[in-house]
Design a protein around this motif. Structure first.
Motif, PDB file in Angstrom:
ATOM      1  N   PRO A   1      -6.368 -21.436  31.724  1.00  0.00           N
ATOM      2  CA  PRO A   1      -6.453 -22.456  30.527  1.00  0.00           C
ATOM      3  C   PRO A   1      -7.595 -23.607  30.957  1.00  0.00           C
ATOM      4  O   PRO A   1      -8.138 -23.921  29.872  1.00  0.00           O
ATOM      5  N   VAL A   2      -7.629 -23.908  32.044  1.00  0.00           N
ATOM      6  CA  VAL A   2      -8.449 -25.063  32.488  1.00  0.00           C
ATOM      7  C   VAL A   2      -9.852 -24.718  32.122  1.00  0.00           C
ATOM      8  O   VAL A   2     -10.718 -25.378  31.585  1.00  0.00           O
ATOM      9  N   GLN A   3     -10.000 -23.682  32.610  1.00  0.00           N
ATOM     10  CA  GLN A   3     -11.524 -22.994  32.628  1.00  0.00           C
ATOM     11  C   GLN A   3     -11.970 -22.559  31.114  1.00  0.00           C
ATOM     12  O   GLN A   3     -13.074 -22.966  30.756  1.00  0.00           O
ATOM     13  N   PHE A   4     -11.132 -22.132  30.423  1.00  0.00           N
ATOM     14  CA  PHE A   4     -11.163 -21.906  29.111  1.00  0.00           C
ATOM     15  C   PHE A   4     -11.615 -23.270  28.275  1.00  0.00           C
ATOM     16  O   PHE A   4     -12.489 -23.259  27.207  1.00  0.00           O
ATOM     17  N   SER A   5     -10.928 -24.210  28.411  1.00  0.00           N
ATOM     18  CA  SER A   5     -11.061 -25.445  27.622  1.00  0.00           C
ATOM     19  C   SER A   5     -12.316 -26.155  28.311  1.00  0.00           C
ATOM     20  O   SER A   5     -13.033 -26.936  27.512  1.00  0.00           O
ATOM     21  N   ASN A   6     -12.750 -25.892  29.411  1.00  0.00           N
ATOM     22  CA  ASN A   6     -13.859 -26.563  30.098  1.00  0.00           C
ATOM     23  C   ASN A   6     -15.388 -26.084  29.917  1.00  0.00           C
ATOM     24  O   ASN A   6     -16.073 -26.710  30.131  1.00  0.00           O
ATOM     25  N   THR A   7     -15.331 -24.528  29.535  1.00  0.00           N
ATOM     26  CA  THR A   7     -16.429 -24.060  29.458  1.00  0.00           C
ATOM     27  C   THR A   7     -16.601 -23.342  28.391  1.00  0.00           C
ATOM     28  O   THR A   7     -15.515 -23.118  27.328  1.00  0.00           O
ATOM     29  N   SER A   8     -17.831 -22.771  28.035  1.00  0.00           N
ATOM     30  CA  SER A   8     -18.319 -22.117  26.755  1.00  0.00           C
ATOM     31  C   SER A   8     -17.206 -20.822  26.834  1.00  0.00           C
ATOM     32  O   SER A   8     -17.013 -20.167  27.838  1.00  0.00           O
ATOM     33  N   SER A   9     -16.861 -20.247  25.490  1.00  0.00           N
ATOM     34  CA  SER A   9     -16.377 -19.209  25.425  1.00  0.00           C
ATOM     35  C   SER A   9     -17.191 -18.036  25.779  1.00  0.00           C
ATOM     36  O   SER A   9     -16.791 -16.790  26.060  1.00  0.00           O
ATOM     37  N   LEU A  10     -18.577 -18.237  25.920  1.00  0.00           N
ATOM     38  CA  LEU A  10     -19.337 -16.981  26.526  1.00  0.00           C
ATOM     39  C   LEU A  10     -19.548 -16.853  27.595  1.00  0.00           C
ATOM     40  O   LEU A  10     -20.320 -15.703  28.224  1.00  0.00           O
ATOM     41  N   SER A  11     -19.329 -17.750  28.424  1.00  0.00           N
ATOM     42  CA  SER A  11     -19.375 -17.911  29.796  1.00  0.00           C
ATOM     43  C   SER A  11     -18.543 -16.959  30.402  1.00  0.00           C
ATOM     44  O   SER A  11     -17.309 -16.515  30.147  1.00  0.00           O
ATOM     45  N   LEU A  12     -18.851 -16.372  31.499  1.00  0.00           N
ATOM     46  CA  LEU A  12     -18.239 -15.575  32.276  1.00  0.00           C
ATOM     47  C   LEU A  12     -16.975 -15.923  33.118  1.00  0.00           C
ATOM     48  O   LEU A  12     -17.153 -17.127  33.609  1.00  0.00           O
ATOM     49  N   PRO A  13     -15.819 -15.458  33.087  1.00  0.00           N
ATOM     50  CA  PRO A  13     -14.857 -16.135  34.040  1.00  0.00           C
ATOM     51  C   PRO A  13     -15.247 -16.323  35.500  1.00  0.00           C
ATOM     52  O   PRO A  13     -15.719 -15.355  36.179  1.00  0.00           O
ATOM     53  N   SER A  14     -15.084 -17.450  36.142  1.00  0.00           N
ATOM     54  CA  SER A  14     -15.493 -17.812  37.402  1.00  0.00           C
ATOM     55  C   SER A  14     -14.538 -19.067  37.863  1.00  0.00           C
ATOM     56  O   SER A  14     -14.753 -20.258  37.406  1.00  0.00           O
ATOM     57  N   PRO A  15     -13.730 -18.806  38.906  1.00  0.00           N
ATOM     58  CA  PRO A  15     -13.372 -17.099  39.524  1.00  0.00           C
ATOM     59  C   PRO A  15     -12.253 -16.537  38.229  1.00  0.00           C
ATOM     60  O   PRO A  15     -11.866 -17.052  37.382  1.00  0.00           O
ATOM     61  N   ILE A  16     -12.393 -15.133  38.661  1.00  0.00           N
ATOM     62  CA  ILE A  16     -11.444 -14.188  37.793  1.00  0.00           C
ATOM     63  C   ILE A  16     -10.063 -14.362  38.035  1.00  0.00           C
ATOM     64  O   ILE A  16      -9.872 -14.439  39.318  1.00  0.00           O
ATOM     65  N   THR A  17      -9.154 -14.477  37.335  1.00  0.00           N
ATOM     66  CA  THR A  17      -7.770 -14.515  37.430  1.00  0.00           C
ATOM     67  C   THR A  17      -6.986 -13.766  36.595  1.00  0.00           C
ATOM     68  O   THR A  17      -7.436 -13.400  35.583  1.00  0.00           O
ATOM     69  N   TRP A  18      -5.960 -13.105  37.390  1.00  0.00           N
ATOM     70  CA  TRP A  18      -5.055 -12.134  36.721  1.00  0.00           C
ATOM     71  C   TRP A  18      -3.941 -12.737  36.231  1.00  0.00           C
ATOM     72  O   TRP A  18      -2.863 -12.108  36.054  1.00  0.00           O
ATOM     73  N   ALA A  19      -3.616 -14.091  36.416  1.00  0.00           N
ATOM     74  CA  ALA A  19      -2.318 -14.966  36.184  1.00  0.00           C
ATOM     75  C   ALA A  19      -1.904 -14.564  34.893  1.00  0.00           C
ATOM     76  O   ALA A  19      -0.757 -14.515  34.527  1.00  0.00           O
ATOM     77  N   ASN A  20      -2.737 -14.567  33.949  1.00  0.00           N
ATOM     78  CA  ASN A  20      -2.209 -14.343  32.438  1.00  0.00           C
ATOM     79  C   ASN A  20      -1.548 -12.843  32.223  1.00  0.00           C
ATOM     80  O   ASN A  20      -0.475 -12.713  31.630  1.00  0.00           O
ATOM     81  N   PHE A  21      -2.107 -11.950  32.806  1.00  0.00           N
ATOM     82  CA  PHE A  21      -1.675 -10.726  32.736  1.00  0.00           C
ATOM     83  C   PHE A  21      -0.276 -10.400  33.556  1.00  0.00           C
ATOM     84  O   PHE A  21       0.635 -10.024  33.043  1.00  0.00           O
ATOM     85  N   GLN A  22      -0.255 -11.323  34.699  1.00  0.00           N
ATOM     86  CA  GLN A  22       0.989 -11.160  35.482  1.00  0.00           C
ATOM     87  C   GLN A  22       2.167 -12.016  34.662  1.00  0.00           C
ATOM     88  O   GLN A  22       3.390 -11.635  34.428  1.00  0.00           O
ATOM     89  N   GLU A  23       1.547 -12.932  33.984  1.00  0.00           N
ATOM     90  CA  GLU A  23       2.685 -14.027  33.217  1.00  0.00           C
ATOM     91  C   GLU A  23       3.461 -12.982  32.100  1.00  0.00           C
ATOM     92  O   GLU A  23       4.403 -13.198  31.809  1.00  0.00           O
ATOM     93  N   LEU A  24       2.753 -12.207  31.407  1.00  0.00           N
ATOM     94  CA  LEU A  24       2.860 -11.426  30.235  1.00  0.00           C
ATOM     95  C   LEU A  24       4.328 -10.376  30.952  1.00  0.00           C
ATOM     96  O   LEU A  24       4.780 -10.149  29.952  1.00  0.00           O
ATOM     97  N   PHE A  25       4.142  -9.973  32.240  1.00  0.00           N
ATOM     98  CA  PHE A  25       5.029  -9.144  32.579  1.00  0.00           C
ATOM     99  C   PHE A  25       6.517  -9.795  33.517  1.00  0.00           C
ATOM    100  O   PHE A  25       6.989  -9.313  34.135  1.00  0.00           O
ATOM    101  N   GLY A  26       6.151 -11.142  33.443  1.00  0.00           N
ATOM    102  CA  GLY A  26       7.026 -12.015  33.981  1.00  0.00           C
ATOM    103  C   GLY A  26       8.425 -11.793  33.258  1.00  0.00           C
ATOM    104  O   GLY A  26       8.511 -11.614  32.117  1.00  0.00           O
TER     105      GLY A  26
END
Length: 287
Positions: free
Chosen positions: A49-74
């Motif tokens: 969420p911090v990276q999404f709010s601070n960078t452009s939506s067209l920018s590549l994820p850096s670093p890549i995180t799988w936390a969102n997918f893990q949270e969906l199955f939590g």
């Protein structure tokens, strides 16, 4: 008379090259427009969420995180249940609806009985009725029958055939050569054996196409499951994703992760059946 070895090229090949380049440019532009939302959805799901709010939506994820997918199955969201319900609903509707549509389409295409064409066109006319207009009557019927918020409420309205599928299959079955059916009947095949051993193998491309269309339409179905179910017990994937968005309005990374999760099975199914889909289009165009 000697010919000029430096004669310029005729305009014909130049025009063909130019038109080919233009066609490919338009196709590439269209592909970029269509595929960009899916790519952005996947990229957003891999951001924090911090990276999404601070960078452009067209920018590549850096670093890549799988936390969102893990949270969906939590334990807080438990997306395993909506996925299981959606898979069960789609499989049951696909098998029964496709079977009923094949039987009805064969009857309308190859069998003779009184009122065949009138019944077919009257049934086909139901395609002109918007599905939204039947929501309230269906809801009243299933509530009165005590089937609200059950699995059968999800599948019964579309279980026994589809006007679009029957129309498409009927037109394709009418193109089956009469000699094939006559030869099968000479060999002793009855109506069901002719359908199983002659018509269905001949119609594999169109059946594969309808398989993809049926899976996609019911996998993405939202309005009816939202109306007829409540709570997490029979929530499908689209409803669970919508609830996630309304519950966590600012956490778009989690919502995009759920959207990507819903898209992946459809992409896999298309990749599996893409050759059959192309064959059905080319054969239909040739006919």
């Amino acid at each position: 008379m000697a010919t000029n070895p430096y004669r310029p090229l005729s305009r014909g090949p130049v025009r063909r090259i130019g038109s080919t380049v233009l066609i490919y440019a338009v196709l590439i532009f269209g592909a970029v427009i269509i595929l960009t939302p899916f790519l952005l959805s996947f990229m957003t799901g891999l951001k924090s969420p911090v990276q999404f709010s601070n960078t452009s939506s067209l920018s590549l994820p850096s670093p890549i995180t799988w936390a969102n997918f893990q949270e969906l199955f939590g334990p807080d969201h438990n997306f395993i249940s909506p996925i299981a319900v959606t898979v069960q609903m789609t499989v049951v509707i696909l098998v029964v609806q496709l079977s009923c549509s094949i039987l009805a389409a064969y009857a309308f295409a190859r069998l003779s009985f009184p009122g065949r064409d009138i019944i077919f066109w009257a049934y086909l006319a139901t395609m002109m009725i918007p599905a939204v207009t039947t929501i309230v009557p269906l809801y009243g019927m299933f509530t009165a029958a005590g089937l609200r918020n059950t699995f059968w409420a999800l599948v019964l309205p579309t279980l026994f055939g589809s006007p679009y599928a029957i129309f498409l299959l009927r037109e394709y079955f009418r193109g089956v050569p009469d000699d094939l059916e006559a030869a099968a009947r000479i060999d002793g095949c009855g109506t069901l054996r002719v359908l199983w051993y002659v018509v269905i193998p001949y119609s594999r491309p169109i059946i594969a196409t309808l398989t993809v269309i049926t899976v996609v339409s019911h996998w993405n179905n939202f309005l009816w499951p939202r109306v007829i179910t409540s709570g997490p017990d029979w929530a499908v994937l689209t409803v669970a994703t919508a609830d996630l968005q309304s519950q966590y309005n600012g956490n778009w990374t989690l919502v995009m992760a759920a959207t990507t999760l819903a898209l992946l099975p459809l992409i896999v199914i298309y990749l599996i059946f893409q050759r059959q889909i192309v064959n059905s289009i080319s054969i239909g165009g040739f006919k």
